[in-house]
Enzyme design. Structure first.
Site, short mmCIF file in Angstrom:
data_model
loop_
_atom_site.label_atom_id
_atom_site.label_comp_id
_atom_site.label_asym_id
_atom_site.label_seq_id
_atom_site.Cartn_x
_atom_site.Cartn_y
_atom_site.Cartn_z
N ASN A 28 0.86 -1.18 -0.04
CA ASN A 28 0.13 0.14 0.02
C ASN A 28 0.93 1.19 0.07
O ASN A 28 2.10 1.09 0.14
CB ASN A 28 -1.09 0.18 1.37
N ASP A 222 -9.08 -9.43 0.02
CA ASP A 222 -8.33 -8.50 1.04
C ASP A 222 -8.39 -6.89 0.30
O ASP A 222 -8.27 -5.97 1.29
CB ASP A 222 -6.86 -9.07 1.26
#
Length: 348
Positions: A28, A222
């Site tokens: 991320n 996810d």
């Protein structure tokens, strides 16, 4: 690492290891590797060792497919530049299923320091390479002791019961259509953060049977759960754990899947997101949409220094949301009690 010799009766001491350096596209914006990336690697290692075991004797060739993932805890985040070492080991076999236990370690290759980041248990079923509708018999496993075999049998019976109960429970769930005007929704409500992803299952997503890989499914789940968590908190979030994931039906190449996620429960330092995968068989005659995969993901919010931040309280608006919140609270308390028990055992 492969076994040098294939015995007629394979033993538990024949692990498979998969390693890969974590790159920027695995993470991320804060530099933490996506939980889905790790879940995908875990499933790939499990599929390799299960398929290898199921073809270790003369007989019908088969491919092992994922049926269930037990609760998976993310002990520490994996970082960009580290090497993820995934080791898988078969610990039990029934007539038609294989239990695989997987450990993930993160290695800082600059100083050689390693740490355990994940442990997971997966169950696979071997399907005939020639007939995907035929389940192949699993070769027996040689155990180091009768106690080890008995403990494995108990785990097998427990997951079989849980999987059956989950399938019955999910048959009655009506997941809301994700079509939210976020400007008209109040922050911290279920409707504000709920999200979905539509994905066409292509050849690169599939196994040798042309069905969607379990690891690819978990990675997509996810990602959706992460979007829900980020919308709710507006901070950096990381996967803390995943409740049992049950795969109720195979997803064929060419199908369209809708991965939907919504906030269920929040405590002071964690949040639980329900994720459901629905399948649209676009190349076949119209039929009812069915839940193919279901799971609960737990996330935590992190500050810039890596410490856990308080989670905004979820605003409940309906009786259905209240019911799901209480169910989430019960799972949270059970997980907390389990962690407390594990710490107590280590200290004794």
């Amino acid at each position: 690492m492969e076994c040098a010799v294939r015995s007629r009766h394979p033993t538990v001491n024949c692990p498979v290891a998969v390693s890969r350096i974590m790159r920027p596209d695995d993470a991320n914006i804060a530099g933490n590797v996506h939980g889905g990336t790790i879940l995908k690697m875990i499933e790939e290692a499990g599929a390799i060792i299960s398929t290898r075991h199921c073809n270790s004797q003369n007989g019908e060739r088969s491919v092992a497919v994922l049926a269930r993932v037990e609760r998976t805890d993310f002990l520490t985040p994996m970082l960009i530049g580290e090497v993820a070492h995934v080791s898988a080991e078969i610990t039990y076999t029934s007539k038609h299923s294989v239990e695989v236990q997987v450990t993930v370690m993160g290695e800082n290759i600059l100083n050689g320091v390693k740490r355990v980041t994940n442990r997971a248990t997966l169950w696979y079923v071997p399907l005939s390479a020639d007939n995907v509708h035929s389940v192949v018999k699993v070769p027996p496993l040689q155990y180091s002791s009768p106690e080890q075999e008995e403990e494995g049998r108990k785990r097998y019976e427990a997951q079989k019961l849980n999987r059956s109960e989950s399938k019955q429970r999910n048959a009655t769930i009506i997941f809301p259509t994700i079509n939210v005007d976020r400007k008209s929704k109040e922050p911290c409500t279920v409707g504000y953060s709920q999200s979905s992803l539509i994905h066409l299952v292509g050849p690169s997503d599939c196994t040798l049977h042309n069905f969607l890989q379990g690891g690819v499914t978990m990675k997509l789940m996810d990602e959706v759960a992460g979007i829900v968590a980020a919308r709710h908190c507006k901070t950096n979030i990381v996967t803390a754990s995943v409740d049992a994931i049950n795969f109720h039906q195979k997803i064929e190449k060419g199908s369209v899947i809708n991965v939907s996620g919504r906030m269920i429960f929040t405590s002071n330092k964690s949040m639980e997101i329900e994720v459901v995968v629905d399948v649209d068989h676009v190349l076949k005659s119209p039929q009812e949409s069915a839940h193919s995969v279901t799971a609960f993901f737990t996330y935590v919010s992190l500050g810039k220094d890596g410490t856990a931040l308080p989670i905004p309280t979820l605003k409940i608006e309906t009786e259905d949301e209240k019911k799901r919140f209480e169910e989430g609270r019960e799972r949270y308390l059970q997980a907390k009690a389990r962690r407390t028990g594990e710490v107590t055992k280590k200290c004794q």
